[in-house]
Design a protein around this motif. Structure first.
Motif, PDB file in Angstrom:
ATOM      1  N   VAL A 125       0.838  -1.200   0.000  1.00 37.06           N
ATOM      2  CA  VAL A 125       0.000   0.000   0.000  1.00 37.06           C
ATOM      3  C   VAL A 125       0.873   1.250   0.000  1.00 37.06           C
ATOM      4  O   VAL A 125       0.662   2.177  -0.784  1.00 37.06           O
ATOM      5  CB  VAL A 125      -0.959   0.003   1.215  1.00 37.06           C
ATOM      6  N   LEU A 126       1.853   1.273   0.885  1.00 35.55           N
ATOM      7  CA  LEU A 126       2.715   2.446   0.985  1.00 35.55           C
ATOM      8  C   LEU A 126       3.553   2.633  -0.283  1.00 35.55           C
ATOM      9  O   LEU A 126       3.763   3.762  -0.727  1.00 35.55           O
ATOM     10  CB  LEU A 126       3.597   2.352   2.226  1.00 35.55           C
ATOM     11  N   PHE A 127       3.995   1.534  -0.881  1.00 35.23           N
ATOM     12  CA  PHE A 127       4.737   1.632  -2.143  1.00 35.23           C
ATOM     13  C   PHE A 127       3.843   2.210  -3.233  1.00 35.23           C
ATOM     14  O   PHE A 127       4.265   3.068  -4.012  1.00 35.23           O
ATOM     15  CB  PHE A 127       5.280   0.255  -2.555  1.00 35.23           C
ATOM     16  N   ALA A 128       2.582   1.758  -3.282  1.00 39.21           N
ATOM     17  CA  ALA A 128       1.640   2.272  -4.280  1.00 39.21           C
ATOM     18  C   ALA A 128       1.368   3.760  -4.068  1.00 39.21           C
ATOM     19  O   ALA A 128       1.093   4.489  -5.022  1.00 39.21           O
ATOM     20  CB  ALA A 128       0.333   1.477  -4.237  1.00 39.21           C
ATOM     21  N   LEU A 129       1.475   4.214  -2.819  1.00 33.77           N
ATOM     22  CA  LEU A 129       1.280   5.634  -2.510  1.00 33.77           C
ATOM     23  C   LEU A 129       2.566   6.441  -2.685  1.00 33.77           C
ATOM     24  O   LEU A 129       2.588   7.649  -2.429  1.00 33.77           O
ATOM     25  CB  LEU A 129       0.770   5.804  -1.075  1.00 33.77           C
ATOM     26  N   GLY A 130       3.658   5.746  -3.078  1.00 32.97           N
ATOM     27  CA  GLY A 130       4.927   6.435  -3.276  1.00 32.97           C
ATOM     28  C   GLY A 130       5.680   6.688  -1.983  1.00 32.97           C
ATOM     29  O   GLY A 130       6.552   7.552  -1.921  1.00 32.97           O
ATOM     30  N   ARG A 131       5.351   5.934  -0.948  1.00 35.74           N
ATOM     31  CA  ARG A 131       6.015   6.081   0.358  1.00 35.74           C
ATOM     32  C   ARG A 131       6.826   4.828   0.617  1.00 35.74           C
ATOM     33  O   ARG A 131       6.423   3.734   0.273  1.00 35.74           O
ATOM     34  CB  ARG A 131       4.985   6.264   1.476  1.00 35.74           C
ATOM     35  N   ASP A 132       7.961   4.970   1.290  1.00 34.51           N
ATOM     36  CA  ASP A 132       8.760   3.794   1.606  1.00 34.51           C
ATOM     37  C   ASP A 132       8.941   3.591   3.102  1.00 34.51           C
ATOM     38  O   ASP A 132       9.639   2.693   3.527  1.00 34.51           O
ATOM     39  CB  ASP A 132      10.127   3.866   0.918  1.00 34.51           C
ATOM     40  N   ASP A 133       8.288   4.413   3.914  1.00 32.12           N
ATOM     41  CA  ASP A 133       8.421   4.311   5.370  1.00 32.12           C
ATOM     42  C   ASP A 133       7.314   3.412   5.928  1.00 32.12           C
ATOM     43  O   ASP A 133       6.300   3.884   6.377  1.00 32.12           O
ATOM     44  CB  ASP A 133       8.406   5.690   6.026  1.00 32.12           C
ATOM     45  N   ALA A 134       7.544   2.117   5.877  1.00 31.15           N
ATOM     46  CA  ALA A 134       6.508   1.142   6.212  1.00 31.15           C
ATOM     47  C   ALA A 134       6.230   1.027   7.706  1.00 31.15           C
ATOM     48  O   ALA A 134       5.177   0.572   8.096  1.00 31.15           O
ATOM     49  CB  ALA A 134       6.876  -0.227   5.655  1.00 31.15           C
ATOM     50  N   ASP A 135       7.167   1.415   8.570  1.00 28.28           N
ATOM     51  CA  ASP A 135       6.949   1.244  10.003  1.00 28.28           C
ATOM     52  C   ASP A 135       5.938   2.239  10.553  1.00 28.28           C
ATOM     53  O   ASP A 135       4.916   1.867  11.099  1.00 28.28           O
ATOM     54  CB  ASP A 135       8.262   1.369  10.781  1.00 28.28           C
ATOM     55  N   GLU A 136       6.242   3.515  10.434  1.00 28.89           N
ATOM     56  CA  GLU A 136       5.364   4.566  10.939  1.00 28.89           C
ATOM     57  C   GLU A 136       5.452   5.768  10.032  1.00 28.89           C
ATOM     58  O   GLU A 136       6.482   6.024   9.418  1.00 28.89           O
ATOM     59  CB  GLU A 136       5.762   4.984  12.358  1.00 28.89           C
ATOM     60  N   GLY A 137       4.377   6.509   9.963  1.00 29.32           N
ATOM     61  CA  GLY A 137       4.374   7.729   9.167  1.00 29.32           C
ATOM     62  C   GLY A 137       2.995   8.332   9.145  1.00 29.32           C
ATOM     63  O   GLY A 137       2.053   7.822   9.746  1.00 29.32           O
ATOM     64  N   CYS A 158      -3.641  -1.331  -8.766  1.00 31.82           N
ATOM     65  CA  CYS A 158      -4.073  -2.427  -9.645  1.00 31.82           C
ATOM     66  C   CYS A 158      -2.926  -3.383  -9.920  1.00 31.82           C
ATOM     67  O   CYS A 158      -3.108  -4.609  -9.891  1.00 31.82           O
ATOM     68  CB  CYS A 158      -4.622  -1.874 -10.957  1.00 31.82           C
ATOM     69  N   GLY A 159      -1.744  -2.841 -10.177  1.00 33.50           N
ATOM     70  CA  GLY A 159      -0.570  -3.669 -10.446  1.00 33.50           C
ATOM     71  C   GLY A 159      -0.195  -4.550  -9.266  1.00 33.50           C
ATOM     72  O   GLY A 159       0.267  -5.678  -9.440  1.00 33.50           O
ATOM     73  N   ALA A 160      -0.419  -4.052  -8.063  1.00 29.41           N
ATOM     74  CA  ALA A 160      -0.114  -4.833  -6.863  1.00 29.41           C
ATOM     75  C   ALA A 160      -1.276  -5.740  -6.460  1.00 29.41           C
ATOM     76  O   ALA A 160      -1.181  -6.466  -5.470  1.00 29.41           O
ATOM     77  CB  ALA A 160       0.242  -3.894  -5.713  1.00 29.41           C
ATOM     78  N   LYS A 161      -2.371  -5.663  -7.216  1.00 22.98           N
ATOM     79  CA  LYS A 161      -3.581  -6.465  -6.962  1.00 22.98           C
ATOM     80  C   LYS A 161      -4.175  -6.183  -5.571  1.00 22.98           C
ATOM     81  O   LYS A 161      -4.572  -7.098  -4.851  1.00 22.98           O
ATOM     82  CB  LYS A 161      -3.289  -7.946  -7.143  1.00 22.98           C
ATOM     83  N   ILE A 162      -4.245  -4.893  -5.226  1.00 19.32           N
ATOM     84  CA  ILE A 162      -4.801  -4.469  -3.932  1.00 19.32           C
ATOM     85  C   ILE A 162      -5.833  -3.354  -4.144  1.00 19.32           C
ATOM     86  O   ILE A 162      -5.962  -2.440  -3.330  1.00 19.32           O
ATOM     87  CB  ILE A 162      -3.698  -4.028  -2.950  1.00 19.32           C
ATOM     88  N   THR A 163      -6.592  -3.453  -5.229  1.00 22.15           N
ATOM     89  CA  THR A 163      -7.580  -2.426  -5.567  1.00 22.15           C
ATOM     90  C   THR A 163      -8.626  -2.217  -4.475  1.00 22.15           C
ATOM     91  O   THR A 163      -9.025  -1.071  -4.252  1.00 22.15           O
ATOM     92  CB  THR A 163      -8.258  -2.768  -6.910  1.00 22.15           C
ATOM     93  N   PRO A 164      -9.093  -3.245  -3.761  1.00 19.18           N
ATOM     94  CA  PRO A 164     -10.074  -2.978  -2.686  1.00 19.18           C
ATOM     95  C   PRO A 164      -9.538  -2.037  -1.604  1.00 19.18           C
ATOM     96  O   PRO A 164     -10.288  -1.267  -1.017  1.00 19.18           O
ATOM     97  CB  PRO A 164     -10.372  -4.364  -2.111  1.00 19.18           C
TER      98      PRO A 164
END
Length: 188
Positions: A125-137, A158-164
């Motif tokens: 999700v965070l990668f799809a949003l262009g963020r790389d700080d997966a722990d906290e933010g 869509c590419g990550a198959k997480i559209t919901p």
């Protein structure tokens, strides 16, 4: 460990102050909440039937029900009113053995539900949003809205198959929080 995405606001100035409550008042509140099947957001390590540290939607009970638990104390009424007006949760806190039990307006917005997911899904999700700080933010809701309106963000979901999850984030991003300045935070 799960990653929780939730809306919070730490910028809006509150007019009420935390108030001390007695153990009997806490017992009356939890009894009323349990009998009304209200969902308690209990802190980790707390016992769900009789917690000392938890959050509750300020609209879980009527104002009359809340005030009856606290013998119609004016400072409690002002806390509950402010939380209801702002669409926030109420926070009950007991910091330790000798510390008092308090109730206050929480920073968490009760109008939108929390999203909880595993660390791998949260990283996608965070990668799809262009963020790389997966722990906290955190991300302002305005910035989240702008990201979600960009077709490249949708394509990444869509590419990550997480559209919901895109749809769930859109619901959170467009939650009307009045004149508050909320952010979407993620924490483990």
């Amino acid at each position: 460990m799960l990653v929780t995405f939730r809306i919070k606001d730490t910028q809006t100035q509150l007019h009420s102050r935390p108030a001390e409550i007695s153990a009997l008042e806490l017992a009356a509140l939890t009894r009323r909440l349990h009998s009304g099947n209200a969902a308690l957001d209990v802190d980790p390590g707390e016992f769900g039937a009789a917690p000392l540290n938890f959050e509750i939607n300020a609209n879980a009970l009527s104002m009359a029900a809340f005030t009856a638990c606290f013998d119609h104390r004016a400072e409690i009424i002002s806390i509950v009113e402010e939380a209801q007006f702002l669409g926030r949760t109420l926070r009950v806190r007991h910091l330790g053995h000798l510390a008092p039990i308090t109730i206050e307006v929480s920073e968490h917005i009760a109008l939108a539900r929390d999203l909880m997911m595993g660390p791998d899904l949260a990283a996608k999700v965070l990668f799809a949003l262009g963020r790389d700080d997966a722990d906290e933010g955190e991300l302002t809701l305005e910035n989240l809205r702008l990201l979600l309106q960009d077709h490249r963000t949708y394509d990444a979901f869509c590419g990550a198959k997480i559209t919901p999850i895109y749809d769930s984030l859109a619901y959170l991003a467009f939650t009307d929080c009045g004149e508050q300045t909320p952010v979407l935070e993620w924490v483990q």
